[in-house]
Design a protein around this motif. Sequence first.
Motif, PDB file in Angstrom:
ATOM      1  N   LYS A  26       0.851  -1.183   0.000  1.00 19.57           N
ATOM      2  CA  LYS A  26       0.000   0.000   0.000  1.00 19.57           C
ATOM      3  C   LYS A  26       0.888   1.235   0.000  1.00 19.57           C
ATOM      4  CE  LYS A  26      -3.387   2.940   0.694  1.00 19.57           C
ATOM      5  NZ  LYS A  26      -4.334   3.270  -0.391  1.00 19.57           N
ATOM      6  N   TYR A  28       0.850   5.751  -0.733  1.00 18.42           N
ATOM      7  CA  TYR A  28       0.161   7.003  -1.017  1.00 18.42           C
ATOM      8  C   TYR A  28       1.087   7.801  -1.932  1.00 18.42           C
ATOM      9  CZ  TYR A  28      -2.738   5.703   2.980  1.00 18.42           C
ATOM     10  OH  TYR A  28      -3.582   5.030   3.848  1.00 18.42           O
ATOM     11  N   THR A  59      -2.958   1.963   8.931  1.00 19.24           N
ATOM     12  CA  THR A  59      -3.281   1.718   7.518  1.00 19.24           C
ATOM     13  C   THR A  59      -3.654   0.264   7.298  1.00 19.24           C
ATOM     14  OG1 THR A  59      -1.814   3.493   6.789  1.00 19.24           O
ATOM     15  CG2 THR A  59      -2.380   1.813   5.168  1.00 19.24           C
ATOM     16  N   ARG A  62      -7.190  -0.339   8.343  1.00 17.62           N
ATOM     17  CA  ARG A  62      -8.126   0.244   7.381  1.00 17.62           C
ATOM     18  C   ARG A  62      -8.191  -0.577   6.094  1.00 17.62           C
ATOM     19  NH1 ARG A  62      -9.795   5.402   8.474  1.00 17.62           N
ATOM     20  NH2 ARG A  62      -9.937   5.940   6.263  1.00 17.62           N
ATOM     21  N   CYS A  63      -7.097  -1.204   5.723  1.00 20.53           N
ATOM     22  CA  CYS A  63      -7.106  -2.088   4.554  1.00 20.53           C
ATOM     23  C   CYS A  63      -7.920  -3.354   4.833  1.00 20.53           C
ATOM     24  CB  CYS A  63      -5.679  -2.456   4.154  1.00 20.53           C
ATOM     25  SG  CYS A  63      -4.719  -1.093   3.450  1.00 20.53           S
ATOM     26  N   GLU A  68      -9.327   1.425   2.956  1.00 18.27           N
ATOM     27  CA  GLU A  68      -8.245   1.809   2.065  1.00 18.27           C
ATOM     28  C   GLU A  68      -8.059   0.703   1.034  1.00 18.27           C
ATOM     29  OE1 GLU A  68      -6.590   4.567   2.055  1.00 18.27           O
ATOM     30  OE2 GLU A  68      -6.859   5.443   4.047  1.00 18.27           O
TER      31      GLU A  68
END
Length: 261
Positions: A26, A28, A59, A62-63, A68
């Motif tokens: 992941k 950004y 993160t 959230r994945c 995400e």
Amino acid sequence: MAADLMTAPTVPAATTAFIRIRDVHKSYGAVSVLNGISIDVAQGEVLVLCGPSGCGKSTLLRCINGLETIQRGGISVGGRNVETANADTLQQIRLSTGFVFQNFNLFPHMTALDNITIAPMKILGVSQREAVEQGRALLEQVGMQEKADVYPFQLSGGQRQRVAIARALAMKPSLMLFDEPTSALDPEMREEVLQVIRKVHHEHNMTMVVVTHEIGFAKSVASRAMLLDAGRIVEEAPARRFFENPTEERTRRFLRAIIND
């Protein structure tokens, strides 16, 4: 740092996994946050995630919940693939997952009881009578039965977090995700909330992934603990061994920093 980042530990057989994470990446933009994470979490297990700020812990939570999107790899929850799920399947995953944030996220214009009952009524179609009955039972479970008609601004931080946990439980989740649920609290309030999490796990045998630096809590409740750094797994072990006799020097440095903080 590179010498400290070891190959991820062997992952248990997929057939035992309630959460299955494989080679997840992941980023950004140009900033890489997760770099090849592979984890299995069994039904009823409590996994604690530790690591410095910015290492990818939140993160990753959230994945797991589909909040995400990932660039590479795979995540499944209860046999459902998160990254390829259509809108209906993703909704089912989120409805079966309770997410407790560090900043409570309660509706400020609603009482504690209303915060708990609104989602079961509007999303699950539960009658008001049933939702209220269940809500009061959940408030009792988290030691907040006398605060049903109180608004969030009238509650302490620990009380608000206990209401947030009751709200998550109202959706009857099969998985609970906790993102540093005690980080905004003073030591006494932290213990209140940690006791509630212990109780929830004991009574429901619920699968949990918890981001926390609370060593005593992790030793007493967690099945396993894991250190993330720079988006990679540094070390994973049964919780007591992880905190008392870690293998990696990076883990030892991190734990010394927590203890001396």
